[in-house]
Design a protein around this motif. Structure first.
Motif, mmCIF file in Angstrom:
data_model
loop_
_atom_site.group_PDB
_atom_site.id
_atom_site.type_symbol
_atom_site.label_atom_id
_atom_site.label_comp_id
_atom_site.label_asym_id
_atom_site.label_seq_id
_atom_site.Cartn_x
_atom_site.Cartn_y
_atom_site.Cartn_z
ATOM 1 N N ALA A 84 0.825 -1.209 0.000
ATOM 2 C CA ALA A 84 0.000 0.000 0.000
ATOM 3 C C ALA A 84 0.858 1.257 0.000
ATOM 4 O O ALA A 84 0.578 2.219 -0.730
ATOM 5 C CB ALA A 84 -0.937 -0.015 1.211
ATOM 6 N N LEU A 85 1.919 1.271 0.802
ATOM 7 C CA LEU A 85 2.796 2.440 0.855
ATOM 8 C C LEU A 85 3.597 2.589 -0.437
ATOM 9 O O LEU A 85 3.862 3.707 -0.886
ATOM 10 C CB LEU A 85 3.725 2.332 2.056
ATOM 11 N N ALA A 86 3.988 1.464 -1.036
ATOM 12 C CA ALA A 86 4.636 1.531 -2.348
ATOM 13 C C ALA A 86 3.665 2.098 -3.381
ATOM 14 O O ALA A 86 4.062 2.867 -4.274
ATOM 15 C CB ALA A 86 5.117 0.138 -2.771
ATOM 16 N N GLY A 87 2.384 1.728 -3.259
ATOM 17 C CA GLY A 87 1.369 2.285 -4.145
ATOM 18 C C GLY A 87 1.171 3.771 -3.941
ATOM 19 O O GLY A 87 0.925 4.517 -4.893
ATOM 20 N N LEU A 88 1.292 4.222 -2.693
ATOM 21 C CA LEU A 88 1.207 5.653 -2.415
ATOM 22 C C LEU A 88 2.314 6.406 -3.158
ATOM 23 O O LEU A 88 2.073 7.458 -3.755
ATOM 24 C CB LEU A 88 1.316 5.892 -0.909
ATOM 25 N N ALA A 89 3.519 5.844 -3.131
ATOM 26 C CA ALA A 89 4.637 6.461 -3.848
ATOM 27 C C ALA A 89 4.408 6.427 -5.359
ATOM 28 O O ALA A 89 4.697 7.403 -6.066
ATOM 29 C CB ALA A 89 5.942 5.741 -3.498
ATOM 30 N N GLY A 90 3.877 5.313 -5.877
ATOM 31 C CA GLY A 90 3.627 5.195 -7.309
ATOM 32 C C GLY A 90 2.551 6.151 -7.798
ATOM 33 O O GLY A 90 2.674 6.753 -8.872
ATOM 34 N N GLY A 91 1.471 6.306 -7.007
ATOM 35 C CA GLY A 91 0.428 7.247 -7.383
ATOM 36 C C GLY A 91 0.934 8.680 -7.412
ATOM 37 O O GLY A 91 0.594 9.458 -8.309
ATOM 38 N N MET A 92 1.782 9.022 -6.449
ATOM 39 C CA MET A 92 2.374 10.359 -6.433
ATOM 40 C C MET A 92 3.265 10.574 -7.648
ATOM 41 O O MET A 92 3.239 11.636 -8.268
ATOM 42 C CB MET A 92 3.198 10.549 -5.153
ATOM 43 N N LYS A 93 4.044 9.571 -8.007
ATOM 44 C CA LYS A 93 4.938 9.701 -9.165
ATOM 45 C C LYS A 93 4.140 9.912 -10.450
ATOM 46 O O LYS A 93 4.557 10.684 -11.328
ATOM 47 C CB LYS A 93 5.826 8.469 -9.295
#
Length: 332
Positions: free
Chosen positions: A229-238
């Motif tokens: 989920a936190l990796a997804g947070l970073a991916g969505g921001m990117k």
């Protein structure tokens, strides 16, 4: 025995408050530097650094604190980028709603992949995550909503909560910074909670954790989903920062990069992945226009760190005499 142990205990007691003050000072200086950074450096570079620092920190939650090496974390990072980009561009969602969808999608992928992978350990676990991530890569290559090799381009940043225009680079940077800080606070709380203590015990001695009555697979799955989920947070921001999502975000090379970042900085430390991400992103940025091949230079730096700093840069400092004298621990 009592006379010898008292000085040691008093020394540790005096070191910990000093370490706490040092941490607070470092955090305050770092925050001040991050707030002023857009006036000194290119905002897009800084936002990329923050996104990858959060990605590496999320990966470290799984590797450094649970002892599980995943070769498929690009699946969550890139998957969330696709979900966010599609929701914002095609469905017209707000940026915060698109990012939340990306986080939810990454968490669901983590639940599915984790439920399959945690049945095995060691290299078998790593290979299963790699195989499942490659399946997702080929899905993204063939799916209609991802637009194949072209990816999803011209993603609008929109307005945050309908008020703040994220097309302004300054507004976007401070939004990314806020999300980065929130992500780190979540990781810190997760690691220092009773759940995190159990994860560390599983990392150190899984059989003993089982003998104490803990459902090890449930804790592993919980850590896997949280990391995804936190990796997804970073991916969505990117996806919002660069305004596109491509196959590059879901390739196995991206998983290799985040492993490299975490190992360079130091696994099992909160600051290590951030330092490692900063090193790799900076090398990529400043060597991109030079004649030096970026991958070779990054590989040489990694080899040097492996030979000289087995615990990573931050890990070696915490384990050194200076770090111990200041009250730091290898897993600080």
């Amino acid at each position: 025995m009592t006379g010898k142990s008292e000085p040691v205990q008093s020394g540790l007691a005096s070191a910990h408050p000093r370490a706490k003050r040092i941490r607070i000072a470092i955090i305050m200086v770092s925050l001040a530097g991050l707030l002023l950074a857009p006036h000194l450096f290119y905002p897009i570079f800084l936002m990329k650094l923050l996104c990858f620092a959060l990605f590496a920190s999320a990966f470290n939650l799984l590797l450094g604190y649970t002892g599980l090496l995943s070769f498929g974390h690009a699946c969550f990072f890139g998957g969330a980028a696709y979900f966010t980009a599609h929701a914002v561009k095609i469905w017209g969602w707000s940026p915060e709603a698109g990012i939340l969808l990306g986080v939810a999608g990454a968490a669901l992928l983590g639940l599915i992949m984790g439920a399959i992978a945690i049945r095995r350990q060691g290299i078998y676990f790593a290979m299963i995550t790699l195989a499942l991530a490659q399946l997702f890569y080929f899905f993204c290559l063939q799916a209609s909503f991802t637009h194949g090799e072209d990816g999803i381009q011209s993603v609008p940043r929109g307005k945050l909560f309908g008020l703040i225009n994220l097309h302004d680079a300054s507004n976007m940077y401070y939004f990314v910074l806020a999300v980065f800080v929130i992500g780190l606070l979540i990781i810190w709380r997760f690691v220092n909670s009773p759940f995190g203590m159990i994860l560390k015990s599983i990392r150190e001695n899984e059989q003993r954790a089982i003998s104490l009555g803990y459902s090890v697979n449930r804790y592993k799955l919980g850590a896997f989903v949280m990391s995804a989920a936190l990796a997804g947070l970073a991916g969505g921001m990117k996806a919002l920062v660069f305004q596109f999502a491509t196959l590059t975000d879901v390739t196995w090379q991206m998983s290799g990069e985040v492993i490299l970042m975490t190992l360079l900085g130091g696994i099992g430390t909160l600051a290590g992945p951030i330092i490692g991400a900063g090193m790799v992103v900076t090398l990529q940025n400043y060597l991109a226009t030079s004649e030096f091949p970026v991958t070779i230079v990054t590989g040489l730096v990694f080899m040097a760190c492996v030979l000289l700093f087995r615990r990573g840069l931050i890990g070696e400092f915490f384990a050194s005499k200076l770090g111990r004298s200041l009250g730091f621990r290898p897993d600080s």
